[in-house]
Design a protein around this motif. Structure first.
Motif, short mmCIF file in Angstrom:
data_model
loop_
_atom_site.label_atom_id
_atom_site.label_comp_id
_atom_site.label_asym_id
_atom_site.label_seq_id
_atom_site.Cartn_x
_atom_site.Cartn_y
_atom_site.Cartn_z
N LEU A 197 36.14 41.25 -4.05
CA LEU A 197 35.17 40.93 -3.01
C LEU A 197 34.48 39.58 -3.26
O LEU A 197 34.13 39.25 -4.39
N TYR A 198 34.30 38.81 -2.19
CA TYR A 198 33.47 37.60 -2.15
C TYR A 198 33.84 36.57 -3.23
O TYR A 198 32.99 35.85 -3.74
N ARG A 199 35.10 36.50 -3.54
CA ARG A 199 35.53 35.58 -4.59
C ARG A 199 35.35 34.12 -4.17
O ARG A 199 34.96 33.27 -4.98
N GLU A 200 35.65 33.83 -2.92
CA GLU A 200 35.53 32.45 -2.45
C GLU A 200 34.08 31.97 -2.47
O GLU A 200 33.78 30.87 -2.94
N GLU A 201 33.17 32.82 -1.99
CA GLU A 201 31.76 32.43 -1.98
C GLU A 201 31.21 32.34 -3.41
O GLU A 201 30.38 31.49 -3.70
N LEU B 142 29.46 28.97 -5.01
CA LEU B 142 28.14 28.92 -5.64
C LEU B 142 28.22 28.37 -7.06
O LEU B 142 27.34 27.61 -7.49
N LEU B 143 29.26 28.74 -7.78
CA LEU B 143 29.43 28.20 -9.13
C LEU B 143 29.66 26.70 -9.11
O LEU B 143 29.15 25.97 -9.96
N GLU B 144 30.40 26.24 -8.13
CA GLU B 144 30.60 24.79 -7.99
C GLU B 144 29.28 24.10 -7.63
O GLU B 144 28.99 23.01 -8.12
N LEU B 145 28.49 24.76 -6.81
CA LEU B 145 27.21 24.19 -6.38
C LEU B 145 26.28 23.95 -7.56
O LEU B 145 25.55 22.95 -7.60
N ASP C 81 33.62 25.40 -14.21
CA ASP C 81 34.47 25.35 -15.41
C ASP C 81 34.17 26.48 -16.37
O ASP C 81 34.99 26.79 -17.25
N GLU C 82 32.99 27.10 -16.24
CA GLU C 82 32.60 28.19 -17.14
C GLU C 82 32.78 29.56 -16.51
O GLU C 82 32.33 30.57 -17.05
N ALA C 83 33.42 29.64 -15.35
CA ALA C 83 33.48 30.88 -14.57
C ALA C 83 34.01 32.06 -15.37
O ALA C 83 33.50 33.18 -15.25
N GLU D 48 21.37 31.60 -13.41
CA GLU D 48 20.30 32.36 -12.75
C GLU D 48 19.99 31.77 -11.38
O GLU D 48 19.70 32.49 -10.42
N LEU D 49 20.07 30.45 -11.28
CA LEU D 49 19.85 29.80 -9.98
C LEU D 49 20.94 30.21 -9.00
O LEU D 49 20.65 30.50 -7.83
N ALA D 50 22.19 30.25 -9.44
CA ALA D 50 23.29 30.68 -8.57
C ALA D 50 23.08 32.11 -8.09
O ALA D 50 23.35 32.44 -6.92
#
Length: 249
Positions: A118-122, A126-129, A134-136, A152-154
């Motif tokens: 679920l929601y992998r693209e979003e 957010l991680l890119e934002l 790179d740490e996913a 925490e911000l993401a």
């Protein structure tokens, strides 16, 4: 966007917040500052449902939110971070954000469908934002402190808030981490059109980011205004900034 009227909070006779009146305009970047023990975190907890005021009212976009539980306030459009890191340290960085998205969509009650697809693209967006793509796959608990704050911000952004509350977002960071964190927060809030309310001990950050500042002292507001107004306020210099107005007490 946010209106606080006559809010008071006591703990066993100790008055932590006393008759506070406060308003927040949409699209502003508003800082709450004050010495240690001034009541900043208590004030945030009253806004986000972690505490209930003894008296007074709190309204978000015209709706009363005083006394509502935190998860209901989040769904109205308010998200926050905390002074202490609030992540799932044993999950991956990716899973931390994915879980927040699943909760936002109320899919965490589904017992017959796997959450992993679920929601992998979003999640990835957010991680890119927040510069964590790179740490996913890494373990969240093994991230450097500054990167845990980015995670925490993401997680907060996963709620799609209109108002973002950050409690000491650079606490414990090096000067370089502080500059990078605030630059990232500034970019994200402007790009997404978010209203930002934050507490911060670093006066360089406060006066560099905020377009409005409120000063708390012993649970009471002693000044509110534009940065230059607050910097030149004699009472603020006396109790917090120092007599010359250039350094934090």
């Amino acid at each position: 966007m946010l209106k606080v009227a006559g809010v008071t909070k006591t703990f066993e006779g100790f008055v932590a917040i006393r008759d506070v009146h406060f308003s927040l305009e949409a699209n502003s970047r508003h800082a709450i500052i004050g010495p240690n023990g001034a009541g900043k975190t208590t004030f945030f907890n009253l806004l986000t449902g972690h505490l209930t005021p003894d008296s007074g009212s709190v309204e978000f976009e015209g709706q009363s939110i005083a006394g509502r539980p935190p998860h209901r306030i989040v769904r109205l459009g308010i998200a926050r971070s905390f002074q202490r890191i609030n992540i799932y340290p044993r999950l991956s960085v990716f899973e931390n954000v994915q879980v927040a998205l699943i909760a936002r969509e109320r899919r965490h009650f589904s017992l017959f469908r796997l959450g992993r697809p679920l929601y992998r693209e979003e999640t990835q967006e957010l991680l890119e934002l927040v510069s964590l793509a790179d740490e996913a796959a890494g373990n969240a608990g093994e991230l450097a402190y500054g990167k845990q704050k980015q995670l925490e911000l993401a997680i907060a952004l996963a709620a799609r808030p209109r108002l973002l509350l950050l409690d000491e977002p650079t606490a414990g960071m090096s000067p370089q981490e502080t500059a990078e964190a605030m630059r990232l927060i500034d970019q994200i809030t402007q790009a997404r059109g978010l209203t930002l309310l934050f507490t911060e001990h670093d006066m360089g950050v406060v006066f560099g980011i905020a377009n409005r500042i409120t000063v708390l002292h012993h649970g009471e507001i002693i000044a509110t205004g534009a940065p230059d107004e607050v910097r030149n306020n004699a009472e603020v210099r006396r109790v917090y900034l120092g007599t010359d107005g250039h350094g934090a007490a």
